[in-house]
Design a protein around this motif. Structure first.
Motif, PDB file in Angstrom:
ATOM      1  N   SER A   1      43.261  47.013  41.710  1.00 31.54           N
ATOM      2  CA  SER A   1      42.528  48.251  41.420  1.00 31.54           C
ATOM      3  C   SER A   1      42.788  48.691  39.993  1.00 31.54           C
ATOM      4  O   SER A   1      43.848  48.411  39.425  1.00 31.54           O
ATOM      5  CB  SER A   1      42.931  49.363  42.397  1.00 31.54           C
ATOM      6  OG  SER A   1      44.294  49.703  42.238  1.00 31.54           O
TER       7      SER A   1
ATOM      8  N   LEU B   1      37.898  50.824  40.362  1.00 28.27           N
ATOM      9  CA  LEU B   1      37.274  49.554  40.667  1.00 28.27           C
ATOM     10  C   LEU B   1      38.255  48.744  41.493  1.00 28.27           C
ATOM     11  O   LEU B   1      39.404  48.557  41.094  1.00 28.27           O
ATOM     12  CB  LEU B   1      36.929  48.805  39.377  1.00 28.27           C
ATOM     13  CG  LEU B   1      36.408  47.370  39.567  1.00 28.27           C
ATOM     14  CD1 LEU B   1      35.080  47.372  40.323  1.00 28.27           C
ATOM     15  CD2 LEU B   1      36.261  46.662  38.223  1.00 28.27           C
ATOM     16  N   TRP B   2      37.788  48.274  42.652  1.00 30.30           N
ATOM     17  CA  TRP B   2      38.637  47.501  43.560  1.00 30.30           C
ATOM     18  C   TRP B   2      38.103  46.083  43.670  1.00 30.30           C
ATOM     19  O   TRP B   2      36.896  45.863  43.835  1.00 30.30           O
ATOM     20  CB  TRP B   2      38.619  48.116  44.972  1.00 30.30           C
ATOM     21  CG  TRP B   2      39.536  49.276  45.154  1.00 30.30           C
ATOM     22  CD1 TRP B   2      40.148  50.000  44.183  1.00 30.30           C
ATOM     23  CD2 TRP B   2      39.927  49.866  46.399  1.00 30.30           C
ATOM     24  NE1 TRP B   2      40.892  51.008  44.736  1.00 30.30           N
ATOM     25  CE2 TRP B   2      40.775  50.946  46.092  1.00 30.30           C
ATOM     26  CE3 TRP B   2      39.628  49.590  47.722  1.00 30.30           C
ATOM     27  CZ2 TRP B   2      41.342  51.743  47.082  1.00 30.30           C
ATOM     28  CZ3 TRP B   2      40.191  50.379  48.710  1.00 30.30           C
ATOM     29  CH2 TRP B   2      41.042  51.450  48.382  1.00 30.30           C
ATOM     30  N   LEU B   3      39.012  45.121  43.609  1.00 26.77           N
ATOM     31  CA  LEU B   3      38.740  43.738  43.977  1.00 26.77           C
ATOM     32  C   LEU B   3      39.698  43.401  45.106  1.00 26.77           C
ATOM     33  O   LEU B   3      40.918  43.429  44.910  1.00 26.77           O
ATOM     34  CB  LEU B   3      38.961  42.797  42.786  1.00 26.77           C
ATOM     35  CG  LEU B   3      38.060  42.999  41.569  1.00 26.77           C
ATOM     36  CD1 LEU B   3      38.480  42.058  40.438  1.00 26.77           C
ATOM     37  CD2 LEU B   3      36.594  42.763  41.933  1.00 26.77           C
TER      38      LEU B   3
ATOM     39  N   SER C   1      40.536  40.883  48.737  1.00 21.61           N
ATOM     40  CA  SER C   1      40.234  39.617  49.385  1.00 21.61           C
ATOM     41  C   SER C   1      41.163  39.411  50.567  1.00 21.61           C
ATOM     42  O   SER C   1      42.291  39.927  50.589  1.00 21.61           O
ATOM     43  CB  SER C   1      40.393  38.463  48.383  1.00 21.61           C
ATOM     44  OG  SER C   1      40.172  37.212  49.011  1.00 21.61           O
TER      45      SER C   1
ATOM     46  N   GLU D   1      35.672  40.852  47.878  1.00 19.63           N
ATOM     47  CA  GLU D   1      34.837  42.048  47.738  1.00 19.63           C
ATOM     48  C   GLU D   1      35.107  42.732  46.400  1.00 19.63           C
ATOM     49  O   GLU D   1      36.256  42.792  45.942  1.00 19.63           O
ATOM     50  CB  GLU D   1      35.107  43.037  48.869  1.00 19.63           C
ATOM     51  CG  GLU D   1      34.783  42.494  50.251  1.00 19.63           C
ATOM     52  CD  GLU D   1      35.204  43.441  51.352  1.00 19.63           C
ATOM     53  OE1 GLU D   1      34.449  43.569  52.334  1.00 19.63           O
ATOM     54  OE2 GLU D   1      36.282  44.057  51.231  1.00 19.63           O
ATOM     55  N   ALA D   2      34.043  43.245  45.797  1.00 21.32           N
ATOM     56  CA  ALA D   2      34.136  44.083  44.593  1.00 21.32           C
ATOM     57  C   ALA D   2      33.592  45.456  44.966  1.00 21.32           C
ATOM     58  O   ALA D   2      32.416  45.583  45.345  1.00 21.32           O
ATOM     59  CB  ALA D   2      33.349  43.476  43.445  1.00 21.32           C
TER      60      ALA D   2
ATOM     61  N   TRP E   1      33.486  49.902  44.258  1.00 21.97           N
ATOM     62  CA  TRP E   1      33.738  51.116  43.479  1.00 21.97           C
ATOM     63  C   TRP E   1      34.190  52.189  44.459  1.00 21.97           C
ATOM     64  O   TRP E   1      33.463  52.522  45.404  1.00 21.97           O
ATOM     65  CB  TRP E   1      32.487  51.566  42.740  1.00 21.97           C
ATOM     66  CG  TRP E   1      32.661  52.902  42.063  1.00 21.97           C
ATOM     67  CD1 TRP E   1      33.541  53.213  41.064  1.00 21.97           C
ATOM     68  CD2 TRP E   1      31.940  54.110  42.344  1.00 21.97           C
ATOM     69  NE1 TRP E   1      33.412  54.538  40.694  1.00 21.97           N
ATOM     70  CE2 TRP E   1      32.447  55.118  41.464  1.00 21.97           C
ATOM     71  CE3 TRP E   1      30.940  54.444  43.245  1.00 21.97           C
ATOM     72  CZ2 TRP E   1      31.954  56.417  41.471  1.00 21.97           C
ATOM     73  CZ3 TRP E   1      30.448  55.745  43.250  1.00 21.97           C
ATOM     74  CH2 TRP E   1      30.956  56.715  42.360  1.00 21.97           C
TER      75      TRP E   1
ATOM     76  N   GLY F   1      29.857  48.588  47.178  1.00 22.11           N
ATOM     77  CA  GLY F   1      30.023  47.357  46.425  1.00 22.11           C
ATOM     78  C   GLY F   1      29.353  46.174  47.082  1.00 22.11           C
ATOM     79  O   GLY F   1      28.356  46.321  47.809  1.00 22.11           O
TER      80      GLY F   1
END
Length: 310
Positions: free
Chosen positions: A130, A138-140, A142, A159-160, A162, A175
């Motif tokens: 994040s 913004l988060w990535l 998995s 996943e991407a 907001w 996202g």
């Protein structure tokens, strides 16, 4: 001798007469209230009862507008506080931002573990990256599972997102999601994430796939502090799909239910090895897909791994 005696008698007579002279002088002086007072000053009459005089607040403040006293508007000729800021307003000056406006990055590997069960060994992961201030990030994220000799678990994905704060403990997610492995699909994603009453960490996400399917995923965790460093974390996860997917071997309806318990020891706050147990059950057509390839719809896994963040 006679002279000394005469002097002593005279001294005693003078001493005895002094109190009578002092008493006569006191009686001749007027009383304090009979003395002349300065012009403009009225002395109270001791024979009359005292009356309370009006307080200054009763007379001088009675007509004042309290709303005017509490007004937050600056005066018409007040100086512009931003006149010499060169375009910087409030906390936008680099290096002088307010704490809740600072952009903070975080990497959390919540699960990095080896698994073993009656079908063999494997590896599982779950984590997120994040970046952003307190109210927008913004988060990535998995998660996935790979068993020896098998393909990736059909729930494996990246996943991407907001994330936007909506309440002190809740935020909304918008996202995209990308499946990992054979038959991968892309999804639009939206959901909520936050801390429910009694400190349950909840993630609820809905998806719309590129093939028209709908899906939803629920994850819930809870930390139980056995000691300040020894922490037990029960976890629940379930997935639901509107239609079956033959290429991903996922059936319509309730696809699976996973219950886990991990106990970690925080050697440091950022590093914690753990052990645990996971029970997973597939339902409906998803269970049929697993039986068709010789797998048991019910799976039990022992896990051991690390939880790391920085």
């Amino acid at each position: 001798m006679n002279r000394t005696l005469i002097i002593g008698v005279a001294a005693i007579s003078t001493f005895m007469a002094a109190p009578r002279a002092w008493a006569q002088t006191t009686q001749e002086q007027p009383a304090a209230h009979d003395q002349q007072t300065p012009p403009g000053m009225v002395m109270p009459d001791p024979q009359q009862p005292a009356t309370a005089s009006p307080r200054p607040s009763d007379t001088t403040m009675a007509g004042m507008d309290m709303g005017a006293m509490q007004s937050s508007k600056p005066a018409a000729d007040a100086r512009d506080t931003d006149a010499y800021s060169d375009g910087y307003v409030n906390s936008t000056l680099p290096g002088y931002e307010m704490a809740d406006r600072l952009s903070v990055s975080k990497v959390l590997i919540d699960e990095a573990e080896f698994t073993t069960n009656n079908q063999g060994q494997g590896f599982s992961w779950s984590g997120a990256i994040s970046n952003g201030p307190d109210n927008n990030k913004l988060w990535l994220r998995s998660q996935g599972l790979k068993q020896a000799g098998e393909q990736l678990d059909p729930e494996s994905s990246v996943e991407a997102m907001w994330w936007h704060a909506q309440r002190p403990y809740w935020g909304s997610l918008v996202g995209v999601r990308q499946d990992i492995g054979p038959g991968a699909h892309r999804w639009l994603a939206a959901g909520i994430e936050g801390l429910a009453p009694y400190w349950f960490d909840i993630q609820l996400t809905g998806y719309v796939g590129d093939d028209g399917r709908l899906a939803a995923r629920l994850k819930a965790t809870y930390d139980v502090l056995l000691t300040n460093r020894l922490i037990a974390t029960p976890q629940l996860e379930t997935n639901v799909y509107s239609k079956s997917s033959n290429d991903r071997k996922l059936g319509a309806g309730l696809s699976n239910l996973e219950l886990g318990l991990r106990i970690r020891y925080e050697v440091e706050r950022k590093i914690a090895p753990y052990i645990g147990f996971v029970w997973e059950r597939s339902f409906g057509k998803t269970a049929d897909f697993r039986r068709a390839v010789g797998e048991n719809p019910t799976e039990r896994r022992f896990v051991a791994g690390f939880r790391i963040w920085w």
